[in-house]
Design an enzyme around this catalytic site. Structure first.
Site, PDB file in Angstrom:
ATOM      1  N   TYR A  38      44.521  68.105  59.804  1.00  0.00           N
ATOM      2  CA  TYR A  38      44.291  66.605  59.808  1.00  0.00           C
ATOM      3  C   TYR A  38      44.727  66.049  60.895  1.00  0.00           C
ATOM      4  CZ  TYR A  38      42.550  66.771  54.950  1.00  0.00           C
ATOM      5  OH  TYR A  38      41.885  67.112  53.897  1.00  0.00           O
ATOM      6  N   LYS A  48      37.425  72.274  54.634  1.00  0.00           N
ATOM      7  CA  LYS A  48      38.518  72.583  55.756  1.00  0.00           C
ATOM      8  C   LYS A  48      39.681  73.541  55.150  1.00  0.00           C
ATOM      9  CE  LYS A  48      41.973  71.091  54.778  1.00  0.00           C
ATOM     10  NZ  LYS A  48      42.842  71.094  53.314  1.00  0.00           N
TER      11      LYS A  48
HETATM   12  P1  NDP Z   1      41.984  75.177  43.763  1.00  0.00           P
HETATM   13  O1  NDP Z   1      43.046  76.480  43.863  1.00  0.00           O
HETATM   14  O2  NDP Z   1      42.493  74.119  42.672  1.00  0.00           O
HETATM   15  O3  NDP Z   1      40.573  75.779  43.242  1.00  0.00           O
HETATM   16  C1  NDP Z   1      40.091  76.772  44.039  1.00  0.00           C
HETATM   17  C2  NDP Z   1      38.881  77.432  42.848  1.00  0.00           C
HETATM   18  O4  NDP Z   1      38.282  78.536  43.575  1.00  0.00           O
HETATM   19  C3  NDP Z   1      39.427  78.024  41.639  1.00  0.00           C
HETATM   20  O5  NDP Z   1      39.646  77.091  40.702  1.00  0.00           O
HETATM   21  C4  NDP Z   1      38.354  78.941  41.350  1.00  0.00           C
HETATM   22  O6  NDP Z   1      37.443  78.285  40.910  1.00  0.00           O
HETATM   23  C5  NDP Z   1      37.919  79.423  42.662  1.00  0.00           C
HETATM   24  N1  NDP Z   1      38.283  80.676  43.272  1.00  0.00           N
HETATM   25  C6  NDP Z   1      37.627  81.815  43.430  1.00  0.00           C
HETATM   26  N2  NDP Z   1      38.259  82.692  43.575  1.00  0.00           N
HETATM   27  C7  NDP Z   1      39.700  82.333  43.682  1.00  0.00           C
HETATM   28  C8  NDP Z   1      40.769  83.174  43.753  1.00  0.00           C
HETATM   29  N3  NDP Z   1      40.863  84.293  44.235  1.00  0.00           N
HETATM   30  N4  NDP Z   1      41.909  82.421  43.771  1.00  0.00           N
HETATM   31  C9  NDP Z   1      41.952  81.092  43.546  1.00  0.00           C
HETATM   32  N5  NDP Z   1      40.749  80.526  43.274  1.00  0.00           N
HETATM   33  C10 NDP Z   1      39.775  81.044  43.246  1.00  0.00           C
HETATM   34  O7  NDP Z   1      42.020  74.919  45.311  1.00  0.00           O
HETATM   35  P2  NDP Z   1      41.588  73.360  45.928  1.00  0.00           P
HETATM   36  O8  NDP Z   1      40.513  72.961  45.061  1.00  0.00           O
HETATM   37  O9  NDP Z   1      42.807  72.707  46.072  1.00  0.00           O
HETATM   38  O10 NDP Z   1      41.231  73.786  47.393  1.00  0.00           O
HETATM   39  C11 NDP Z   1      39.960  74.389  47.640  1.00  0.00           C
HETATM   40  C12 NDP Z   1      39.505  74.250  49.049  1.00  0.00           C
HETATM   41  O11 NDP Z   1      39.278  72.734  49.227  1.00  0.00           O
HETATM   42  C13 NDP Z   1      40.470  74.830  50.214  1.00  0.00           C
HETATM   43  O12 NDP Z   1      39.956  75.324  51.077  1.00  0.00           O
HETATM   44  C14 NDP Z   1      41.290  73.535  50.424  1.00  0.00           C
HETATM   45  O13 NDP Z   1      41.743  73.674  51.782  1.00  0.00           O
HETATM   46  C15 NDP Z   1      40.223  72.424  50.327  1.00  0.00           C
HETATM   47  N6  NDP Z   1      40.745  70.986  50.241  1.00  0.00           N
HETATM   48  C16 NDP Z   1      40.238  70.237  50.696  1.00  0.00           C
HETATM   49  C17 NDP Z   1      40.652  68.837  50.423  1.00  0.00           C
HETATM   50  C18 NDP Z   1      40.127  67.661  51.141  1.00  0.00           C
HETATM   51  O14 NDP Z   1      40.848  66.441  51.219  1.00  0.00           O
HETATM   52  N7  NDP Z   1      39.146  67.819  52.076  1.00  0.00           N
HETATM   53  C19 NDP Z   1      41.577  68.611  49.364  1.00  0.00           C
HETATM   54  C20 NDP Z   1      41.925  69.735  48.587  1.00  0.00           C
HETATM   55  C21 NDP Z   1      41.573  71.171  49.126  1.00  0.00           C
HETATM   56  P3  NDP Z   1      36.528  78.861  39.684  1.00  0.00           P
HETATM   57  O15 NDP Z   1      37.380  78.906  38.507  1.00  0.00           O
HETATM   58  O16 NDP Z   1      35.475  77.649  39.292  1.00  0.00           O
HETATM   59  O17 NDP Z   1      35.740  80.029  39.774  1.00  0.00           O
END
Ligand code: NDP
Length: 368
Positions: free
Chosen positions: A224, A139
């Protein structure tokens, strides 16, 4: 469903009864009944190894009975190495964003789970659908309802399912309130009040950049509250009115900081909400004709507390994400629509579009 070997399909079918009724219990309850070699479970690849994938989804996939971590897609070579070692992944099941489409040729990966920044969801969901993989997406599903619709269309055209990672629809605390609403245990649900916010840190993160996040607290956690009102009333809002507040014009130059909004539902029912990146709030209060229900915290990964009337809710320890993933795996294999399908994601985006439209028009009431 012909992508699944019969053995795997039979296995999931056999276990579907237990996992499908998972709503109110930990998947670990089924551990003995369901334990099975990993290759008989649905293989999932996580796409984007950030905080949520690392801290919640990958650990949950070690607890799930019907699916397992089969692969990863990452743009960070060091993560590829460390995840490969930690989760015993095969080299051929590790992709980066350029090689992503080759996943089409990998029979061990049945579904991909997009956990990237919001603006990247649409592209990767569509690419995953074209690769013929079942899709789970975090989401908010997309940045706008129009974009969300393109994702649903791509999945339909390619004959794959689309599920949105709305973990709370698999959580027993939320399900207790949903059940009370459905069964009218205390009469009709008459009012929902809910807030979700937190104080955001690092000013350089993607969540504060409009191009990557689409919006601020509303897109991230306000969603949410929209979900909760929709599933408790079991209805779609017909109008919204929204107000925006900012304490820091520099940090929140591109995205919203605090929004309050009201949603009108059929029959004159109303819900009232706040979301923020400036302060912590995590609360759900529901009025029914004959009692009230409350959860606080309401939206965390664990430690939810609350009551319905004089009943204190206590479901012990469990992983929301494991419940979610197991239920999704069963639905995928059985070819049933997900409880949290793309349609659910789209419904929330229609509300968010209307909220931003209300704000752009000085807080005008916007019909949906
Ligand atoms: P993070 O910033 O921690 O991680 C995002 C990951 O995406 C990065 O670590 C990287 O992984 C990859 N990535 C690729 N391109 C980019 C870029 N341009 N900038 C940043 N990251 C990039 O985010 P979250 O894990 O917190 O959130 C990711 C998604 O999950 C969002 O859509 C958020 O809304 C959702 N979410 C949902 C939750 C829930 O409870 N359902 C809780 C938290 C988040 P890599 O290094 O492997 O390429």
């Amino acid at each position: 469903m012909d992508i699944f070997q019969n053995q795997r399909r039979d296995f999931i079918k056999k276990t579907a009864l237990g996992a499908g009724s998972i709503g109110l219990v930990s998947s670990s309850v089924f551990a003995n009944e369901l334990s099975s070699p990993a290759q008989e479970r649905l293989g999932i690849a996580l796409v984007g190894l950030g905080n949520y994938a690392t801290g919640q989804l990958a650990p949950a996939l070690e607890q799930t009975e019907n699916c397992y971590l089969a692969g990863i897609v990452t743009g960070t070579p060091e993560k590829a190495e460390s995840w490969k070692a930690k989760y015993n992944l095969k080299s051929e099941n590790i992709y980066d964003y350029n090689s992503f489409d080759e996943i089409a040729n990998n029979d061990e990966i049945d579904a991909v789970y997009i956990v990237l920044p919001n603006s990247m969801h649409a592209e990767y969901v569509i690419r995953a659908a074209k690769a013929g993989k079942q899709v789970i997406c975090e989401k908010p599903m997309a940045l706008t309802a129009a974009e969300g619709q393109t994702m649903i269309d791509a999945c339909t055209e390619n004959g794959v399912t689309l599920s949105i990672g709305y973990r709370l629809q698999y959580d027993p605390y939320h399900n207790a309130i949903i059940t009370a609403a459905q069964e009218k245990t205390y009469g009709e649900m008459t009012y929902v009040s809910s807030q979700f916010g937190f104080k955001i840190g690092d000013p350089t993160q993607w969540r504060l950049k409009k191009a990557l996040a689409g919006g601020g607290a509303m897109m991230d956690v306000g969603i949410y509250c929209i979900q909760a009102a929709r599933y408790i009333f079991d209805a779609e809002p017909i109008a919204v009115t929204a107000q925006e507040f900012k304490t820091d014009d520099v940090k929140f130059a591109e995205v919203d900081e605090t929004i309050t909004w009201q949603m009108e539902f059929p029959d004159g029912r109303v819900s009232n909400h706040t979301t923020s990146y400036a302060f912590g709030t995590n609360h759900l209060m529901v009025s029914a004709e004959r009692t009230r229900a409350m959860l606080e915290p309401a939206y965390s990964y664990g430690g939810l507390k609350g009551y319905i009337g004089d009943k204190v809710l206590d479901f012990g320890k469990f992983s929301q994400q494991a419940l979610q993933l197991d239920a999704m795996a069963v639905n995928i294999v059985q070819g049933k629509p997900s409880k949290t399908s793309g349609k659910e994601g789209l419904a929330d985006l229609k509300v968010i579009d209307a909220i931003y439209q209300s704000l752009a028009n000085g807080g005008k009431r916007v019909t949906i």
